[in-house]
Write a protein that holds these residues in place. Structure first.
Motif, PDB file in Angstrom:
ATOM      1  N   GLU A 167       1.122  -1.469  -0.096  1.00  0.00           N
ATOM      2  CA  GLU A 167      -0.179   0.049  -0.241  1.00  0.00           C
ATOM      3  C   GLU A 167       0.679   1.216   0.134  1.00  0.00           C
ATOM      4  O   GLU A 167       0.483   2.030  -0.397  1.00  0.00           O
ATOM      5  CB  GLU A 167      -0.580  -0.340   0.850  1.00  0.00           C
ATOM      6  CG  GLU A 167      -2.122   1.027   1.009  1.00  0.00           C
ATOM      7  CD  GLU A 167      -2.526   1.351  -0.032  1.00  0.00           C
ATOM      8  OE1 GLU A 167      -3.104   2.436  -0.125  1.00  0.00           O
ATOM      9  OE2 GLU A 167      -3.149   0.456  -0.709  1.00  0.00           O
ATOM     10  N   GLN A 182       0.532   4.428  -3.150  1.00  0.00           N
ATOM     11  CA  GLN A 182       0.886   5.399  -2.929  1.00  0.00           C
ATOM     12  C   GLN A 182       2.014   6.378  -3.442  1.00  0.00           C
ATOM     13  O   GLN A 182       2.183   7.382  -3.853  1.00  0.00           O
ATOM     14  CB  GLN A 182       0.656   5.973  -1.648  1.00  0.00           C
ATOM     15  CG  GLN A 182      -0.819   5.160  -0.895  1.00  0.00           C
ATOM     16  CD  GLN A 182      -0.579   5.835   0.780  1.00  0.00           C
ATOM     17  OE1 GLN A 182       0.492   5.452   1.125  1.00  0.00           O
ATOM     18  NE2 GLN A 182      -2.052   5.321   1.821  1.00  0.00           N
ATOM     19  N   GLN A 228       1.615   7.066  -7.014  1.00  0.00           N
ATOM     20  CA  GLN A 228       0.078   7.681  -7.109  1.00  0.00           C
ATOM     21  C   GLN A 228       0.806   9.218  -7.129  1.00  0.00           C
ATOM     22  O   GLN A 228       0.329  10.136  -7.457  1.00  0.00           O
ATOM     23  CB  GLN A 228      -1.264   7.591  -5.933  1.00  0.00           C
ATOM     24  CG  GLN A 228      -2.142   6.184  -6.902  1.00  0.00           C
ATOM     25  CD  GLN A 228      -2.825   5.931  -5.814  1.00  0.00           C
ATOM     26  OE1 GLN A 228      -2.608   5.740  -4.564  1.00  0.00           O
ATOM     27  NE2 GLN A 228      -3.552   4.150  -5.918  1.00  0.00           N
ATOM     28  N   HIS A 229       1.931   9.371  -6.001  1.00  0.00           N
ATOM     29  CA  HIS A 229       2.110  10.583  -5.614  1.00  0.00           C
ATOM     30  C   HIS A 229       2.787  10.883  -7.294  1.00  0.00           C
ATOM     31  O   HIS A 229       2.812  12.062  -7.499  1.00  0.00           O
ATOM     32  CB  HIS A 229       3.149  10.384  -4.222  1.00  0.00           C
ATOM     33  CG  HIS A 229       3.288  12.086  -4.314  1.00  0.00           C
ATOM     34  ND1 HIS A 229       2.633  13.164  -3.790  1.00  0.00           N
ATOM     35  CD2 HIS A 229       5.168  12.085  -4.087  1.00  0.00           C
ATOM     36  CE1 HIS A 229       3.541  14.045  -3.649  1.00  0.00           C
ATOM     37  NE2 HIS A 229       4.937  13.313  -3.570  1.00  0.00           N
TER      38      HIS A 229
END
Length: 182
Positions: free
Chosen positions: A11, A15, A18-19
Motif C-alpha cells: 500500500e 501511494q 500515485q504521488h
C-alpha cells in the motif's frame, strides 16, 4: 531483496506511485502497470524495481530488520545498497562480506548479528565510522580484528557487531586507498 513484503508495504508503494503520477513523473498507463505489480508484489525486490527511476523519497522504506541466510554460498553486499537498522546474518559454510562504504545508511547506529559456523566475516565501514566488536565470539578461529576505532564519534556511523563463529573470524576495516597514476 528476497524478504517478503506486507500489505502495508504494498500500500505504501502504491501511494508513492500515485504521488509520482500526481507530480507528472508517470503517465496514466505507467501508473496502472506499476500499481498492478505493486499490489501483487511478494518481495522488497519486486517493489524496489517499481520505484528505482523515481526520486529517493518515493522508494519503499528499508525494513527495520533484514535477515540474510546461506548454507553453502557466500553472502556479499556492496556498492549502493540500503542498510537496515539491524541485520541478522547466518552462514553455515560460506563467508560474509558487508561493504557499507558506499551504502545508503539512514541510521546513526547499525547492529549486525553474525551466526557463522565454518566461515569468516569482513565488514568494510565508511571513513569515520566506529565499531564495537565486544559481543562477538569465536570458538576456534581468530577473534575479531578491527582497524577501526571502537569508540563512537559524534556525527559518524556507529556499528555494533555481535554473535559468534565456530571456526572463523571477523575483520572490520575502512576501504583500502586506491592510488591512481596518470
Amino acid at each position: 531483496m528476497q524478504m517478503r513484503v506486507s500489505d502495508e508495504d504494498r500500500e505504501r508503494t502504491a501511494q508513492q506511485l500515485q504521488h509520482a503520477f500526481s507530480e507528472g513523473r508517470l503517465n496514466q498507463l505507467e501508473l496502472e502497470d506499476r500499481l498492478e505489480i505493486a499490489l501483487t508484489a511478494k518481495t522488497y525486490g519486486d517493489l524496489l524495481g517499481l520505484v528505482t527511476d523515481l526520486p529517493a523519497e518515493h522508494a519503499p522504506p528499508v525494513p527495520e530488520v533484514v535477515e540474510l541466510d546461506s548454507k553453502n554460498g557466500n553472502i556479499k553486499r556492496s556498492g549502493d545498497w540500503s542498510v537496515p537498522r539491524r541485520m541478522r546474518v547466518t552462514s553455515k559454510y560460506g563467508s560474509v562480506e558487508l561493504d557499507l562504504s558506499e551504502a545508503v545508511i539512514a541510521h546513526s547506529v547499525v547492529e549486525i548479528e553474525l551466526a557463522l559456523d565454518y566461515g569468516s566475516a569482513k565488514i568494510i565501514l565508511p571513513e569515520g565510522a566506529s565499531v564495537n566488536v565486544d559481543a562477538f565470539r569465536s570458538d576456534w578461529g581468530r577473534t575479531a580484528t578491527s582497524e577501526v576505532p571502537g569508540r563512537p564519534r559524534p556525527g559518524h556511523l556507529s556499528v555494533v557487531v555481535s554473535g559468534k563463529t565456530k571456526y572463523g573470524g571477523l575483520t572490520v576495516r575502512y576501504p583500502r586507498k586506491r592510488w591512481f597514476t596518470h
